[in-house]
Design a protein around this motif. Structure first.
Motif, mmCIF file in Angstrom:
data_model
loop_
_atom_site.group_PDB
_atom_site.id
_atom_site.type_symbol
_atom_site.label_atom_id
_atom_site.label_comp_id
_atom_site.label_asym_id
_atom_site.label_seq_id
_atom_site.Cartn_x
_atom_site.Cartn_y
_atom_site.Cartn_z
ATOM 1 N N ASN A 129 4.145 1.787 8.969
ATOM 2 C CA ASN A 129 3.105 2.795 9.156
ATOM 3 C C ASN A 129 1.955 2.092 9.860
ATOM 4 O O ASN A 129 1.396 1.146 9.323
ATOM 5 N N ALA A 130 1.641 2.541 11.062
ATOM 6 C CA ALA A 130 0.570 1.924 11.864
ATOM 7 C C ALA A 130 0.745 0.416 11.949
ATOM 8 O O ALA A 130 -0.197 -0.341 11.772
ATOM 9 N N ILE B 11 2.055 -1.593 9.999
ATOM 10 C CA ILE B 11 2.094 -2.329 8.734
ATOM 11 C C ILE B 11 3.295 -1.848 7.929
ATOM 12 O O ILE B 11 3.593 -0.661 7.908
ATOM 13 N N VAL C 55 5.057 -0.693 4.860
ATOM 14 C CA VAL C 55 4.739 -0.125 3.551
ATOM 15 C C VAL C 55 6.002 -0.179 2.704
ATOM 16 O O VAL C 55 7.081 0.164 3.178
ATOM 17 N N ALA D 266 -5.186 0.829 7.803
ATOM 18 C CA ALA D 266 -3.740 1.090 7.909
ATOM 19 C C ALA D 266 -3.063 0.920 6.557
ATOM 20 O O ALA D 266 -2.276 1.770 6.130
ATOM 21 N N ARG E 237 0.037 9.969 -1.949
ATOM 22 C CA ARG E 237 1.075 9.789 -0.932
ATOM 23 C C ARG E 237 2.449 10.093 -1.537
ATOM 24 O O ARG E 237 3.287 10.750 -0.928
ATOM 25 N N SER F 82 6.383 10.975 14.435
ATOM 26 C CA SER F 82 4.965 10.646 14.291
ATOM 27 C C SER F 82 4.652 9.398 15.091
ATOM 28 O O SER F 82 5.503 8.511 15.228
ATOM 29 N N ILE F 83 3.409 9.354 15.613
ATOM 30 C CA ILE F 83 3.075 8.169 16.392
ATOM 31 C C ILE F 83 2.711 6.980 15.510
ATOM 32 O O ILE F 83 2.700 5.860 15.970
ATOM 33 N N VAL F 84 2.412 7.220 14.266
ATOM 34 C CA VAL F 84 2.101 6.073 13.406
ATOM 35 C C VAL F 84 3.228 5.707 12.460
ATOM 36 O O VAL F 84 3.476 4.545 12.197
ATOM 37 N N ILE G 89 0.288 4.628 -3.759
ATOM 38 C CA ILE G 89 -0.802 5.597 -3.604
ATOM 39 C C ILE G 89 -0.266 6.935 -4.132
ATOM 40 O O ILE G 89 0.662 7.505 -3.560
ATOM 41 N N GLY H 246 -3.300 3.710 4.043
ATOM 42 C CA GLY H 246 -2.677 4.976 4.410
ATOM 43 C C GLY H 246 -3.640 5.966 5.036
ATOM 44 O O GLY H 246 -3.282 7.132 5.240
ATOM 45 N N THR I 10 -5.294 9.808 12.076
ATOM 46 C CA THR I 10 -4.433 9.069 12.985
ATOM 47 C C THR I 10 -5.129 8.768 14.311
ATOM 48 O O THR I 10 -5.648 9.685 14.945
ATOM 49 N N PRO I 11 -5.174 7.492 14.709
ATOM 50 C CA PRO I 11 -5.737 7.186 16.018
ATOM 51 C C PRO I 11 -4.881 7.852 17.120
ATOM 52 O O PRO I 11 -3.712 8.103 16.868
ATOM 53 N N VAL J 105 -4.459 6.066 8.015
ATOM 54 C CA VAL J 105 -3.890 6.399 9.335
ATOM 55 C C VAL J 105 -3.005 7.627 9.325
ATOM 56 O O VAL J 105 -2.850 8.280 10.344
ATOM 57 N N THR J 106 -2.386 7.893 8.188
ATOM 58 C CA THR J 106 -1.468 9.022 8.154
ATOM 59 C C THR J 106 -2.221 10.322 8.441
ATOM 60 O O THR J 106 -1.717 11.183 9.152
#
Lengths: 524, 173
Positions: free
Chosen positions: B34-35, B37, B39, A391, B78, B158-160, B75, A394, A400-401, A396-397
């Motif tokens: 994000n997920a 966490i 950021v 996670a 990103r 978005s789901i995350v 990143i 990044g 993505t699960p 996951v972006t």
């Protein structure tokens, strides 16, 4: 429609437990049982969609990265005029040292047996079972890749490092008995490229295959004493893309027979130069377990996958009607449009017959039903740490699960995303910077690479779209970015070293964190 | 010398004295989940104009412009993606603008401002509480606010990735 009938079937199954006497007795009384039952069965029969319609074929595939040369498939009329495939009983192929006594003679005594009668398919389960049969059924008996002589020659196995089952069966091809004494080696079943012989010798159907197909093909051409022109000709048919910038396949042909054979041999197990792709940029054989949830098919996302019809189209096209496609005015088997539409059959493997729509439906249902084996790598403290790193970094972006892909297309270096694609397709507009050859210079190239699912990494490999890395560890090793790197997976035949560029994620982690991340990846 | 010219000169001087654009010294910080966490990222290139008198709040104003091309989330790829068309689209919309419309006091150096925030040509009114303190010659403004990125067309649902972005601004002037 299909959905409705599925539901109806389920309902009937439940309710018939209680109500069947009420259903049946009045019918019996009325004395018209057979008619009624037939009518009723027809009603609940699964409706098979017609998939190769001119309308649907128009925009199902993405355009080529060089849009003037986007594939133009044969017409609906042409397609449905092709005869349907007949499915005979098949028999396993043994390594010569393992073939049971008298097997070969016995095979020649067998009569042809047609094993699929699609008029008997009624329930979803029937279709899945038929699909499994079709998955293992070769569509070619003309020696498209290998033939009887090769598989009855021990050298074939030694030279190709061919995986075998503990019984000594080579599971990638089958004997087809088309009549007494007519025993043909069958090529190009789905199982040829989509079956994996696991370390313990068991077979995992649908997994990233480990058939050393291009090595096998090189062996076949070499042992048959194929001429230079012959080798050039077939290689051009498979991969020719003269419209691609720099015409890399034209250059390969010009480099002569030995170099071409070396290029075939360079393709590792787990990748295969499928027609329309390349042995210079070979695609990884994808894992079909879980494909139901992917929105794009092929590494470049050439085929949209919005519903089961799209999967059926994909199978129809790739087994192997794409040889009849026109790319601009170019056709790889040298057809002109007049010749194609002259009404004369075209005798090239996979192009003179087709799967019926019911067969395609069965195949698609079977592929959808594939489920992963139990993962021996259970969650641990280490993998839980890796999950957090996944996670934080990044990952996951994009991965993505729960599918471990966001189901999007990323542009390759050098590809300008056309404005209208943003509305049509699922785009993640950043290049991860991996080798762009496959998607920019082949007939199947779209300019994109899809974000692959990370599910089942533990039983797969080699990794990346071109199978250039054998191990997950290599993916996070910065050494691979250097020009003096020796790729652990696919390495082009004409270089000693090559940087495996791109996808520079998680590379700066320390050794402990990398271990944790990999432990997590293997638990997926 | 003509009077009009003199007047305009006075105006000009005043303008420069009070409303000069300054470069922000501390980067703007933003946070997003994000997920699960958090950021953190920054925008380091930005400018502000402050004309502030606690006794004349209705004549006071705060303006800022930030350049998302200077975004950094740790990143690189990103950052590049965030600057791309589906997020900030910096080629087309190089500036994020914020302009105060009304400032009221909440007592003890704390204020509430109503601002217009413009990202990618979407202008929305938001309320931002902030603190203004002074020590010797330097003044310090600290403000925090949260926006919904989807209101401004920054990425898609978005789901995350969370919708809410927390933004922290720190100005020493």
């Amino acid at each position: 429609m299909k959905f409705k009938t599925d539901q109806l079937l389920k309902k009937l199954r439940i309710s018939s437990f209680i109500y069947w006497p009420i259903f049946v007795f009045p019918l019996l009384w009325g004395g018209k049982l057979p008619d009624q039952i037939v009518g009723w069965a027809d009603e609940i029969k699964i409706q098979i969609p017609k998939v190769w319609t001119d309308e649907a074929m128009e925009d199902w595939e993405l355009p080529n990265s060089n849009p003037e040369f986007s594939a133009k498939p044969v017409s609906e009329e042409f397609y449905y005029n092709l005869p349907e495939r007949v499915v005979y009983k098949t028999y396993p192929v043994y390594h010569p040292d393992h073939e049971p006594e008298g097997y070969w003679e016995w095979l020649h005594q067998q009569e042809a047996e047609i094993v699929l009668d699609q008029s008997t398919l009624v329930t979803e389960e029937d279709y899945i079972k038929a699909g499994e049969l079709l998955f293992g059924y070769p569509i070619d008996t003309l020696g498209a890749l290998i033939n009887t002589q090769h598989v009855r020659n021990k050298d074939f196995y030694a030279k190709t490092n061919m995986p075998l089952t503990p019984e000594g069966i080579m599971p990638f091809a089958q004997w087809v008995v088309a009549g007494k004494g007519k025993v043909y080696l069958g090529n190009l079943s789905c199982a040829m490229c989509h079956t994996r012989v696991m370390d313990d010798g068991s077979l995992l159907k649908g997994a990233q295959g480990n058939w050393p197909g291009d090595k096998a093909f090189a062996f076949a051409m070499e042992s048959d004493g194929a001429s230079e022109r012959g080798v050039q000709g077939i290689t051009n048919i498979l991969f020719g893309s003269p419209f691609a910038e720099g015409d890399p396949h034209g250059k390969l042909l010009a480099s002569g027979k030995e170099a071409i054979l070396a290029a075939y041999r360079a393709v590792p197990e787990g990748a295969f130069g499928r027609q329309g792709t390349s042995i210079l940029f070979p695609p990884q054989a994808p894992n079909l377990i879980g494909v139901k949830d992917r929105k794009y098919l092929d590494h470049g996302g050439l085929g949209q996958h919005r519903n089961i019809e799209d999967m059926m189209r994909y199978i129809a096209m790739n087994q192997a009607l794409d040889f009849l496609n026109f790319y601009g005015d170019y056709n790889s088997i040298g057809l002109t449009k007049e010749r194609l539409n002259s009404g004369e059959p075209i005798f090239f493997p996979g192009t003179y017959d087709r799967h019926s729509d019911a067969q395609l439906y069965a195949l698609a249902k079977y592929v959808y039903s594939l489920s992963p084996p139990i993962n021996p790598n259970q969650a641990s403290q280490l993998s839980e740490k890796g999950k957090i790193i996944f996670a934080e970094q990044g990952c996951v972006t994009c991965h993505t699960p729960p599918l471990f892909t966001n189901n999007k297309l990323t542009p390759a270096d050098g590809f300008e995303i056309p404005e209208d694609h943003y509305d049509r397709y699922d785009i993640f507009d950043i290049s991860v910077g991996t080798d762009h050859g496959y998607t920019m210079k082949t007939r199947r190239g779209t300019g994109y690479y899809k974000v692959p699912s990370l599910l089942g990494l533990w039983y797969r490999g080699p990794f990346l779209h071109d199978a250039s890395l054998a191990n997950l560890e290599d993916l996070f090793n910065p050494v691979r970015l250097e020009d003096d790197y020796v790729p652990t997976g696919f390495k082009p035949h004409d270089v000693k070293t090559k940087a495996v560029k791109g996808h520079e994620f998680g590379m700066e982690l320390d050794a402990e964190d990398k271990k944790a991340l990999i432990a997590y990846l293997k638990s997926l | 010398m003509n009077v009009n010219f003199l007047i305009s000169l006075v105006f000009l001087i005043q303008f420069q004295a009070f409303c000069q654009k300054e470069k922000g010294s501390d980067p703007i910080v933003f946070e997003i989940k994000n997920a699960g966490i958090t950021v953190e990222g920054t925008i380091s290139d930005w400018e502000y104009e402050i004309s502030f008198d606690p006794k004349r709040l209705d004549e006071s104003s705060i303006k800022g412009v930030a350049y998302p091309v200077s975004m950094d989330t740790g990143i690189k790829l990103r950052d590049k993606h965030l600057q791309g068309r589906q997020y900030f689209h910096v080629d087309k919309f190089p500036e994020i603008l914020i302009t105060s419309k009304k400032i009221t006091t909440k007592g003890k150096g704390s204020y509430m401002g109503v601002f217009d925030l413009t990202i990618k040509e979407v202008k929305k009114e938001i309320e931002i509480p902030f603190m203004l303190t002074s020590k010797g010659n330097t003044k310090k403004l600290i403000g925090d606010f949260t926006i919904n990125r989807l209101d401004y067309g920054i990425g898609e649902s978005s789901i995350v990735l969370g919708d809410e972005v927390k933004v922290k601004v720190n100005i020493n002037f």
